[in-house]
Design a protein around this motif. Structure first.
Motif, PDB file in Angstrom:
ATOM      1  N   LYS A   1       0.841  -1.206   0.000  1.00 39.01           N
ATOM      2  CA  LYS A   1       0.000   0.000   0.000  1.00 39.01           C
ATOM      3  C   LYS A   1       0.871   1.250   0.000  1.00 39.01           C
ATOM      4  O   LYS A   1       0.581   2.224  -0.696  1.00 39.01           O
ATOM      5  CB  LYS A   1      -0.924   0.001   1.218  1.00 39.01           C
ATOM      6  CG  LYS A   1      -2.072  -0.958   1.098  1.00 39.01           C
ATOM      7  CD  LYS A   1      -2.965  -0.887   2.322  1.00 39.01           C
ATOM      8  CE  LYS A   1      -4.132  -1.832   2.230  1.00 39.01           C
ATOM      9  NZ  LYS A   1      -4.996  -1.764   3.415  1.00 39.01           N
ATOM     10  N   TRP A   2       1.950   1.245   0.784  1.00 38.00           N
ATOM     11  CA  TRP A   2       2.855   2.390   0.841  1.00 38.00           C
ATOM     12  C   TRP A   2       3.532   2.597  -0.510  1.00 38.00           C
ATOM     13  O   TRP A   2       3.660   3.721  -0.988  1.00 38.00           O
ATOM     14  CB  TRP A   2       3.892   2.174   1.934  1.00 38.00           C
ATOM     15  CG  TRP A   2       4.870   3.302   2.026  1.00 38.00           C
ATOM     16  CD1 TRP A   2       6.147   3.303   1.590  1.00 38.00           C
ATOM     17  CD2 TRP A   2       4.629   4.608   2.551  1.00 38.00           C
ATOM     18  NE1 TRP A   2       6.731   4.522   1.820  1.00 38.00           N
ATOM     19  CE2 TRP A   2       5.825   5.344   2.406  1.00 38.00           C
ATOM     20  CE3 TRP A   2       3.523   5.226   3.118  1.00 38.00           C
ATOM     21  CZ2 TRP A   2       5.931   6.662   2.819  1.00 38.00           C
ATOM     22  CZ3 TRP A   2       3.639   6.545   3.527  1.00 38.00           C
ATOM     23  CH2 TRP A   2       4.822   7.240   3.380  1.00 38.00           C
ATOM     24  N   ARG A   3       3.962   1.506  -1.151  1.00 38.60           N
ATOM     25  CA  ARG A   3       4.608   1.614  -2.456  1.00 38.60           C
ATOM     26  C   ARG A   3       3.649   2.247  -3.469  1.00 38.60           C
ATOM     27  O   ARG A   3       4.030   3.155  -4.212  1.00 38.60           O
ATOM     28  CB  ARG A   3       5.051   0.236  -2.952  1.00 38.60           C
ATOM     29  CG  ARG A   3       5.823   0.284  -4.262  1.00 38.60           C
ATOM     30  CD  ARG A   3       6.053  -1.103  -4.821  1.00 38.60           C
ATOM     31  NE  ARG A   3       4.821  -1.761  -5.225  1.00 38.60           N
ATOM     32  CZ  ARG A   3       4.141  -1.500  -6.355  1.00 38.60           C
ATOM     33  NH1 ARG A   3       4.575  -0.584  -7.177  1.00 38.60           N
ATOM     34  NH2 ARG A   3       3.036  -2.154  -6.649  1.00 38.60           N
ATOM     35  N   ILE A   4       2.420   1.797  -3.486  1.00 37.08           N
ATOM     36  CA  ILE A   4       1.433   2.337  -4.418  1.00 37.08           C
ATOM     37  C   ILE A   4       1.174   3.805  -4.124  1.00 37.08           C
ATOM     38  O   ILE A   4       1.117   4.639  -5.027  1.00 37.08           O
ATOM     39  CB  ILE A   4       0.128   1.512  -4.354  1.00 37.08           C
ATOM     40  CG1 ILE A   4       0.373   0.123  -4.943  1.00 37.08           C
ATOM     41  CG2 ILE A   4      -1.007   2.221  -5.073  1.00 37.08           C
ATOM     42  CD1 ILE A   4      -0.760  -0.861  -4.686  1.00 37.08           C
ATOM     43  N   LYS A   5       1.042   4.127  -2.839  1.00 36.92           N
ATOM     44  CA  LYS A   5       0.753   5.509  -2.436  1.00 36.92           C
ATOM     45  C   LYS A   5       1.890   6.450  -2.825  1.00 36.92           C
ATOM     46  O   LYS A   5       1.650   7.553  -3.310  1.00 36.92           O
ATOM     47  CB  LYS A   5       0.526   5.569  -0.929  1.00 36.92           C
ATOM     48  CG  LYS A   5       0.186   6.929  -0.411  1.00 36.92           C
ATOM     49  CD  LYS A   5      -0.067   6.890   1.084  1.00 36.92           C
ATOM     50  CE  LYS A   5      -0.410   8.269   1.607  1.00 36.92           C
ATOM     51  NZ  LYS A   5      -0.674   8.256   3.037  1.00 36.92           N
ATOM     52  N   THR A   6       3.121   6.019  -2.628  1.00 36.44           N
ATOM     53  CA  THR A   6       4.250   6.902  -2.916  1.00 36.44           C
ATOM     54  C   THR A   6       4.548   6.994  -4.406  1.00 36.44           C
ATOM     55  O   THR A   6       5.203   7.938  -4.836  1.00 36.44           O
ATOM     56  CB  THR A   6       5.523   6.446  -2.169  1.00 36.44           C
ATOM     57  OG1 THR A   6       5.841   5.104  -2.547  1.00 36.44           O
ATOM     58  CG2 THR A   6       5.342   6.536  -0.671  1.00 36.44           C
TER      59      THR A   6
END
Length: 59
Positions: free
Chosen positions: A38-43
């Motif tokens: 989720k963090w990878r997608i968000k960033t």
């Protein structure tokens, strides 16, 4: 110093504790993987307010 061998009940209890710990570690690892994804997608997602010049957002 001598040790006495464990009986079947004690071995079964130790095995259960180890299996419970393994299950908990697997759950924590799966959760960490989900959070990281989720963090990878968000960033990596573009900022839509900046990317869209026709946005109705006023300063």
């Amino acid at each position: 110093m001598s040790t006495q061998p464990l009986n079947e009940t004690e071995l079964a209890e130790i095995l259960q504790i180890a299996q419970d710990g393994e299950k908990k570690l697997r759950e924590m690892s799966d959760r960490a993987t989900i959070i990281a994804e989720k963090w990878r997608i968000k960033t990596q997602a573009p900022n839509r307010a900046v990317a869209n010049p026709e946005s109705k957002i006023s300063s």
